[in-house]
Design a protein around this motif. Sequence first.
Motif, short mmCIF file in Angstrom:
data_model
loop_
_atom_site.label_atom_id
_atom_site.label_comp_id
_atom_site.label_asym_id
_atom_site.label_seq_id
_atom_site.Cartn_x
_atom_site.Cartn_y
_atom_site.Cartn_z
N ARG A 122 10.25 -2.02 3.86
CA ARG A 122 9.53 -2.23 5.12
C ARG A 122 10.38 -1.90 6.35
O ARG A 122 9.94 -2.08 7.48
CB ARG A 122 9.07 -3.69 5.22
CG ARG A 122 7.98 -4.05 4.22
CD ARG A 122 7.64 -5.52 4.32
NE ARG A 122 6.52 -5.88 3.45
CZ ARG A 122 6.05 -7.12 3.31
NH1 ARG A 122 6.62 -8.12 4.00
NH2 ARG A 122 5.04 -7.36 2.50
N ALA B 124 11.72 -5.63 -0.82
CA ALA B 124 10.64 -5.61 0.18
C ALA B 124 11.20 -5.35 1.57
O ALA B 124 10.61 -4.62 2.37
CB ALA B 124 9.89 -6.94 0.14
N ASN C 7 2.80 -2.60 -4.90
CA ASN C 7 2.45 -2.36 -3.50
C ASN C 7 1.96 -0.93 -3.33
O ASN C 7 2.06 -0.10 -4.25
CB ASN C 7 3.62 -2.67 -2.56
CG ASN C 7 4.85 -1.84 -2.86
OD1 ASN C 7 4.75 -0.65 -3.11
ND2 ASN C 7 6.02 -2.47 -2.81
N GLY D 81 13.78 1.39 -2.22
CA GLY D 81 13.67 0.03 -2.73
C GLY D 81 14.29 -0.12 -4.10
O GLY D 81 15.05 -1.07 -4.36
N MET E 209 9.85 -5.50 -8.22
CA MET E 209 9.38 -5.89 -6.89
C MET E 209 8.52 -7.14 -6.88
O MET E 209 8.04 -7.55 -5.84
CB MET E 209 8.59 -4.72 -6.26
CG MET E 209 9.39 -3.46 -6.14
SD MET E 209 8.35 -2.06 -5.64
CE MET E 209 9.52 -0.71 -5.80
N GLU F 229 12.85 -9.81 -2.87
CA GLU F 229 12.84 -10.02 -1.43
C GLU F 229 13.65 -8.95 -0.71
O GLU F 229 13.25 -8.46 0.35
CB GLU F 229 13.42 -11.40 -1.09
CG GLU F 229 12.60 -12.57 -1.61
CD GLU F 229 12.78 -12.81 -3.09
OE1 GLU F 229 13.76 -12.26 -3.68
OE2 GLU F 229 11.94 -13.53 -3.68
N ALA G 70 2.32 -7.37 -5.15
CA ALA G 70 3.62 -7.93 -4.78
C ALA G 70 3.51 -8.88 -3.59
O ALA G 70 4.31 -9.80 -3.45
CB ALA G 70 4.60 -6.80 -4.46
N HIS G 71 2.52 -8.65 -2.74
CA HIS G 71 2.37 -9.45 -1.52
C HIS G 71 0.88 -9.82 -1.34
O HIS G 71 0.01 -9.11 -1.83
CB HIS G 71 2.88 -8.67 -0.30
CG HIS G 71 4.24 -8.08 -0.50
ND1 HIS G 71 5.39 -8.84 -0.53
CD2 HIS G 71 4.63 -6.79 -0.68
CE1 HIS G 71 6.42 -8.05 -0.74
NE2 HIS G 71 5.99 -6.81 -0.83
#
Length: 261
Positions: free
Chosen positions: A111, A107, A240, A96, A236, A104, A168-169
Amino acid sequence: MMSPLRAVRTALSWMTVLPVGTGADAEETPDRAVGGAVMSALPVVGIVVGAAAAALAFGLSFTDLPTALIGVLVVVLTAALTRGMHLDGLADTADGLGCYGPPERIAEVMRSGTVGPFGVATLVLTLGVQAAGSTGLVGESRWYELAFAIALGRLGAVVGTRRSISPAHPNGFGALVAGTQRLSIPVWGLLAAVAAVPIGLRDNGFDAAAVVQALVVVLAVVVFAWVFTRHCARRMGGLNGDVLGATIELGVALALVGLLV
């Protein structure tokens, strides 16, 4: 509010393969209260994993296995006990950060489920440092320091979930733990400093310089975790779970090197 013993049990069930059980009561339903309790108990997980690694190394020292192989097996055991989740986080974090894109894009890369060149290189180098560091301590019969270094890496993850860090999310492990820790950081920092004192015990007396060195290592791991998680959160858009895994693995490597300098 979750009791300390239940927090430790839940932390062990989340962070290791040990058959401690998770329970069926509502207290252990994953939410920020439970996540915060787990993070505050995470150094206990480090103590358990570190003690197991030191016990393995001590036992294997009575065999004819090469010291370097014992060091590698120590790293294998720590990865197996933690399901390799921290190593996965280290690889994803490296990929990352290596993509140089907006949050974005980072991420999306993290993922993707695949490991890119940055992740592979970081894994190889970090595991190499950990294996070599473990070998160095095993070769000098420094069992306590081996356990100390492994446990100390978990303190970095506690620092990484301090109150000033946001997730982050809105979902995932980061959402459960980011920004949950405050008093646990100085408490565990103080306990780590106290735990550094036995490192000075030698057959020929007490080595104060070794204690000072260990205290510097504790400070280095805390500062590294603070700076690293802040940088990752900025890149980020928040914290996370992968970043916490990376912080742990890099913190262990840093501690091992610091104790051997």
